[in-house]
Motif scaffolding. Structure first.
Motif, PDB file in Angstrom:
ATOM      1  N   UNK A  50      51.397  -6.620  -1.681  1.00  0.00           N
ATOM      2  CA  UNK A  50      51.440  -6.008  -2.999  1.00  0.00           C
ATOM      3  C   UNK A  50      52.654  -6.497  -3.781  1.00  0.00           C
ATOM      4  N   UNK A  51      53.781  -6.610  -3.115  1.00  0.00           N
ATOM      5  CA  UNK A  51      55.004  -7.095  -3.761  1.00  0.00           C
ATOM      6  C   UNK A  51      54.811  -8.526  -4.244  1.00  0.00           C
ATOM      7  N   UNK A  52      54.234  -9.376  -3.409  1.00  0.00           N
ATOM      8  CA  UNK A  52      53.993 -10.764  -3.810  1.00  0.00           C
ATOM      9  C   UNK A  52      53.051 -10.836  -5.007  1.00  0.00           C
ATOM     10  N   UNK A  53      51.983 -10.021  -4.985  1.00  0.00           N
ATOM     11  CA  UNK A  53      51.037 -10.003  -6.109  1.00  0.00           C
ATOM     12  C   UNK A  53      51.717  -9.536  -7.390  1.00  0.00           C
ATOM     13  N   UNK A  54      52.548  -8.509  -7.275  1.00  0.00           N
ATOM     14  CA  UNK A  54      53.254  -8.003  -8.450  1.00  0.00           C
ATOM     15  C   UNK A  54      54.196  -9.058  -9.017  1.00  0.00           C
ATOM     16  N   UNK A  55      54.909  -9.733  -8.149  1.00  0.00           N
ATOM     17  CA  UNK A  55      55.850 -10.765  -8.607  1.00  0.00           C
ATOM     18  C   UNK A  55      55.120 -11.958  -9.223  1.00  0.00           C
ATOM     19  N   UNK A  56      53.962 -12.315  -8.672  1.00  0.00           N
ATOM     20  CA  UNK A  56      53.165 -13.390  -9.265  1.00  0.00           C
ATOM     21  C   UNK A  56      52.670 -12.974 -10.647  1.00  0.00           C
ATOM     22  N   UNK A  57      52.298 -11.717 -10.792  1.00  0.00           N
ATOM     23  CA  UNK A  57      51.864 -11.207 -12.090  1.00  0.00           C
ATOM     24  C   UNK A  57      53.012 -11.267 -13.089  1.00  0.00           C
ATOM     25  N   UNK A  58      54.206 -10.905 -12.660  1.00  0.00           N
ATOM     26  CA  UNK A  58      55.374 -10.924 -13.533  1.00  0.00           C
ATOM     27  C   UNK A  58      55.860 -12.310 -13.877  1.00  0.00           C
ATOM     28  N   UNK A  65      53.245  -8.903 -18.872  1.00  0.00           N
ATOM     29  CA  UNK A  65      53.402  -9.303 -17.476  1.00  0.00           C
ATOM     30  C   UNK A  65      54.467  -8.443 -16.798  1.00  0.00           C
ATOM     31  N   UNK A  66      55.556  -8.149 -17.527  1.00  0.00           N
ATOM     32  CA  UNK A  66      56.609  -7.290 -16.976  1.00  0.00           C
ATOM     33  C   UNK A  66      56.048  -5.912 -16.662  1.00  0.00           C
ATOM     34  N   UNK A  67      55.298  -5.339 -17.617  1.00  0.00           N
ATOM     35  CA  UNK A  67      54.737  -3.994 -17.413  1.00  0.00           C
ATOM     36  C   UNK A  67      53.780  -3.967 -16.235  1.00  0.00           C
ATOM     37  N   UNK A  68      52.926  -4.988 -16.131  1.00  0.00           N
ATOM     38  CA  UNK A  68      51.978  -5.036 -15.013  1.00  0.00           C
ATOM     39  C   UNK A  68      52.710  -5.130 -13.681  1.00  0.00           C
ATOM     40  N   UNK A  69      53.711  -6.001 -13.621  1.00  0.00           N
ATOM     41  CA  UNK A  69      54.521  -6.152 -12.411  1.00  0.00           C
ATOM     42  C   UNK A  69      55.190  -4.824 -12.054  1.00  0.00           C
ATOM     43  N   UNK A  73      54.532  -2.370  -8.693  1.00  0.00           N
ATOM     44  CA  UNK A  73      55.612  -2.018  -7.757  1.00  0.00           C
ATOM     45  C   UNK A  73      55.838  -0.517  -7.698  1.00  0.00           C
ATOM     46  N   UNK A  74      55.811   0.130  -8.836  1.00  0.00           N
ATOM     47  CA  UNK A  74      56.014   1.585  -8.857  1.00  0.00           C
ATOM     48  C   UNK A  74      54.873   2.305  -8.152  1.00  0.00           C
ATOM     49  N   UNK A  75      53.669   1.730  -8.199  1.00  0.00           N
ATOM     50  CA  UNK A  75      52.529   2.308  -7.488  1.00  0.00           C
ATOM     51  C   UNK A  75      52.729   2.293  -5.983  1.00  0.00           C
ATOM     52  N   UNK A  76      53.592   1.414  -5.510  1.00  0.00           N
ATOM     53  CA  UNK A  76      53.930   1.339  -4.083  1.00  0.00           C
ATOM     54  C   UNK A  76      55.239   2.076  -3.801  1.00  0.00           C
ATOM     55  N   UNK A  86      63.511  -6.632 -10.326  1.00  0.00           N
ATOM     56  CA  UNK A  86      62.695  -7.655  -9.694  1.00  0.00           C
ATOM     57  C   UNK A  86      61.738  -8.296 -10.684  1.00  0.00           C
ATOM     58  N   UNK A  87      61.109  -7.490 -11.509  1.00  0.00           N
ATOM     59  CA  UNK A  87      60.147  -8.016 -12.486  1.00  0.00           C
ATOM     60  C   UNK A  87      60.848  -8.840 -13.557  1.00  0.00           C
ATOM     61  N   UNK A  88      62.107  -8.535 -13.825  1.00  0.00           N
ATOM     62  CA  UNK A  88      62.876  -9.368 -14.759  1.00  0.00           C
ATOM     63  C   UNK A  88      63.214 -10.718 -14.148  1.00  0.00           C
TER      64      UNK A  88
END
Length: 92
Positions: A50-58, A65-69, A73-76, A86-88
């Motif tokens: 999930x972290x890798x997917x979020x970072x790829x999205x960001x 992209x920042x909001x999605x990332x 992450x917050x969902x986890x 991290x998203x920045x």
């Protein structure tokens, strides 16, 4: 200028150019890796995929992209400050 000096100069220039390309090549994925590493260091109980997917999205950059990332992450249950930092890092 002698032939030996010209060859040495050309060789040195070529090696610097190739070295620059090799050094720049890993930076494309380094941002996603840096984002992922930051999350997993600060919130080690996070789901790695999930972290890798979020970072790829960001990594796409931009506000959306920042909001999605961030929301992934917050969902986890990644702490808000860690998620935002991290998203920045992802698109840089």
């Amino acid at each position: 200028m002698s032939l030996a000096r010209r060859i040495a100069a050309a060789g040195g220039t070529l090696s610097l150019a190739v070295g620059g390309l090799v050094a720049a090549a890993p930076t494309a994925s380094a941002t996603v890796q840096g984002c992922t590493r930051h999350v997993l260091e600060k919130a080690p109980n996070s789901a790695t995929e999930l972290v890798e997917d979020a970072c790829k999205t960001g990594a796409d950059g931009g506000e959306e992209a920042f909001k999605d990332c961030y929301h992934l992450l917050r969902g986890d249950y990644v702490p808000a400050v860690v998620a935002a930092d991290s998203c920045r890092k992802a698109p840089k």
